[in-house]
Enzyme design. Structure first.
Site, PDB file in Angstrom:
ATOM      1  N   VAL A 166       0.835  -1.203   0.000  1.00 19.42           N
ATOM      2  CA  VAL A 166       0.000   0.000   0.000  1.00 19.42           C
ATOM      3  C   VAL A 166       0.869   1.252   0.000  1.00 19.42           C
ATOM      4  O   VAL A 166       0.574   2.228  -0.692  1.00 19.42           O
ATOM      5  CB  VAL A 166      -0.964  -0.019   1.210  1.00 19.42           C
ATOM      6  CG1 VAL A 166      -1.696   1.300   1.339  1.00 19.42           C
ATOM      7  CG2 VAL A 166      -1.961  -1.161   1.059  1.00 19.42           C
ATOM      8  N   ASP A 167       1.936   1.239   0.766  1.00 28.36           N
ATOM      9  CA  ASP A 167       2.867   2.371   0.773  1.00 28.36           C
ATOM     10  C   ASP A 167       3.412   2.645  -0.627  1.00 28.36           C
ATOM     11  O   ASP A 167       3.408   3.783  -1.107  1.00 28.36           O
ATOM     12  CB  ASP A 167       4.043   2.082   1.713  1.00 28.36           C
ATOM     13  CG  ASP A 167       3.802   2.576   3.131  1.00 28.36           C
ATOM     14  OD1 ASP A 167       3.051   3.544   3.302  1.00 28.36           O
ATOM     15  OD2 ASP A 167       4.364   1.992   4.065  1.00 28.36           O
TER      16      ASP A 167
END
Length: 393
Positions: A166-167
């Site tokens: 997600v980062d």
């Protein structure tokens, strides 16, 4: 050869991944990206240390191609330096909570007052909505709140992805937003704020399941690595390792049934379409597991490749590096670090044929370019000496 973002200057106040990796991608495209470090080094620099002075593995990847200046942002002198920097910048990256941005004068309105056409890229954990903006979160929290972790693992043990997907995806979205804002600025002459959040990225990843649940109320439960929407799709153990196999669509299922030596499965009503094959996937996985157990990993993969069925080895990080095909694909760029470490930087997840992205500069040491940068922004030798004496840089 000119680069897409040649002549664009970026001030990167980002920390950890979502902000810094956005900056790295812009730097790969040719932008002059200046990482603004804390005096002594910011906290994200030292996670997963791999060098003599403690620089972290993810830090190297997310900060390649940049220069570093150290700066004490909390001081009046430090803010004066920031204003000077912003006056000559095109983009500011800052993934900090909104109150912190405001306190440091890095919110969009403050930056716009310094330079009217500035672009602020401000990824956050949860966005700017009233009920979420004050919450604190990292990659795993975004994963967990999206529904994705609930559907991974097993009913009695949810599992997040160990790698911060997600980062990194949020950083890629921010890089796209930054380039779009630059493109629009060429027409309007105005800057704007680019926002993205870990939660919104994670919700996009889970979007198919979220839409399905709202419309059909299926209340799906976790099933390990086995897909519930088609099959067989699972991770299987061969005699000497693991592989993943993904069979989707009727043509592929016919080819799979043929190499299994089970043509009768094609007339079995339990496997009539993808959805039914997903619902009855545990039976298909049992057959596939038995087949794999009798073969080495390479043998199984070769037979599946001949049948044009998507499959691949489940690699450890060491096996990734040992795969010559991956190495020859240009996946890694090896650069010498000043601390006598040769590091394999992973190439950007996109490329351009005429103006390629390149990794040419190692991730900077703490404040490696402080004097060089300050001089470029008009600070004379005496001013720089005073800033150092006062621990501002």
């Amino acid at each position: 050869m000119s680069k897409v973002l040649e002549g664009i200057r970026v001030l990167d106040f980002g920390r950890y991944i979502a902000g810094p990796f956005c900056g790295a991608l812009l730097a790969d495209m040719g932008a002059d990206v200046i990482r603004v470090d804390r005096v002594g080094g910011s906290e994200d620099r030292f996670v997963m240390p791999v060098t003599e002075h403690g620089d972290g593995a993810v830090f190297l990847q997310a900060n390649r191609n940049k220069r570093s200046i150290t700066l004490e942002l909390g001081s009046d002198e430090g803010r004066r330096v920031v204003r000077r920097l912003v006056e000559s910048a095109d983009i500011v990256i800052a993934n900090m909570p909104a109150p912190t941005l405001t306190n440091l004068g890095l919110d969009y309105e403050s930056l716009k007052a310094i330079k009217s056409d500035i672009i602020l890229v401000a990824p956050s954990a949860f966005g700017d909505s009233a009920l979420l903006r004050d919450k604190i979160g990292f990659d795993g929290v975004g994963q967990a709140m999206s529904g994705g972790v609930y559907l991974s693992g097993y009913p009695d043990q949810p599992m997040k992805s160990m790698v911060p997907v997600v980062d990194f995806a949020t950083a890629i979205a921010c890089a796209l937003g930054a380039v779009a804002a630059l493109y629009e600025r060429n027409r309007s002459g105005e800057g704007q704020k680019v926002e993205s959040s870990l939660l919104q990225t994670a919700l996009n990843f889970s979007s198919g399941y979220l839409i399905e649940e709202q419309l059909l109320k299926l209340d799906r439960q976790a099933s390990g690595n086995r897909s519930q929407s088609y099959g067989p799709s699972d991770i299987f153990k061969a005699s000497d390792g693991w592989i993943i196999v993904q069979v989707i669509g009727p043509s592929m299922f016919k080819r799979w049934a043929k190499i299994m030596g089970r043509p009768e499965l094609l007339d079995d009503p339990r496997f009539a379409d993808d959805e039914l094959r997903g619902q009855n996937g545990s039976l298909l996985s049992e057959l596939m597991a038995e087949w794999c157990n009798k073969r080495s990993r390479n043998q199984a993969l070769q037979e599946l490749a001949t049948a044009k069925i998507p499959a691949g080895p489940v690699y450890s990080p060491a096996e990734v590096h040992a795969d010559q095909a991956i190495a020859n694909s240009g996946a890694f760029v090896w650069l010498q670090h000043p601390q006598h470490v040769e590091a394999p930087y992973v190439a950007a997840p996109l490329n351009l044929s005429r103006t390629p992205l390149e990794i040419t500069r190692h991730a900077p040491l703490v404040g490696e370019h402080t004097e060089e940068i300050l001089s470029e922004f008009g600070f004379d030798a005496e001013e720089i000496k005073d800033l150092r004496h006062n621990n501002v840089v």
